[in-house]
Design a protein around this motif. Sequence first.
Motif, PDB file in Angstrom:
ATOM      1  N   GLU A  85      -0.855  -1.882 -10.747  1.00 32.80           N
ATOM      2  CA  GLU A  85      -1.708  -3.061 -10.942  1.00 32.80           C
ATOM      3  C   GLU A  85      -1.073  -4.312 -10.334  1.00 32.80           C
ATOM      4  N   ILE A  99       2.092   1.810  -3.511  1.00 37.12           N
ATOM      5  CA  ILE A  99       1.042   2.343  -4.379  1.00 37.12           C
ATOM      6  C   ILE A  99       0.872   3.839  -4.148  1.00 37.12           C
ATOM      7  N   GLN A 139       0.835  -1.215   0.000  1.00 37.29           N
ATOM      8  CA  GLN A 139       0.000   0.000   0.000  1.00 37.29           C
ATOM      9  C   GLN A 139       0.863   1.256   0.000  1.00 37.29           C
ATOM     10  N   GLU A 152      -1.407  -4.097  -6.597  1.00 34.82           N
ATOM     11  CA  GLU A 152      -2.785  -4.368  -6.175  1.00 34.82           C
ATOM     12  C   GLU A 152      -3.097  -5.857  -6.237  1.00 34.82           C
TER      13      GLU A 152
END
Length: 109
Positions: A82, A68, A65, A85
């Motif tokens: 992507e 990201i 996280q 995730e």
Amino acid sequence: MCFYDQIKQTCNCYKWSHFRQHCSKEYRTGETCGMKLVMQTVKGEEKCRICTKIDTKKRAIRREQDKIKRWKREPNRSASIEKAESEILRHEVDLYHLEEDRLRKQGML
């Protein structure tokens, strides 16, 4: 109903320890009846294997996280986002199964 020691770990999970005493229902020498009763509870100094794995998965999710968040500020990082995730999703599935295992194990005691 044979007696065993029990270890209470720092994560509040329990595990069986050493056999201590036969019960009066067991008539065969060297055998146990299969039912476990607690003779004494001993405090352990570490987390159980499942809780350690849960902590590891949670750290991995937090790490992805953070990546990201950092990558969203940069251009041309959609493929990396992507992939991160999908890694988070895989870790969350593993985490779900580990928590189920922990609940199942606690229910067996």
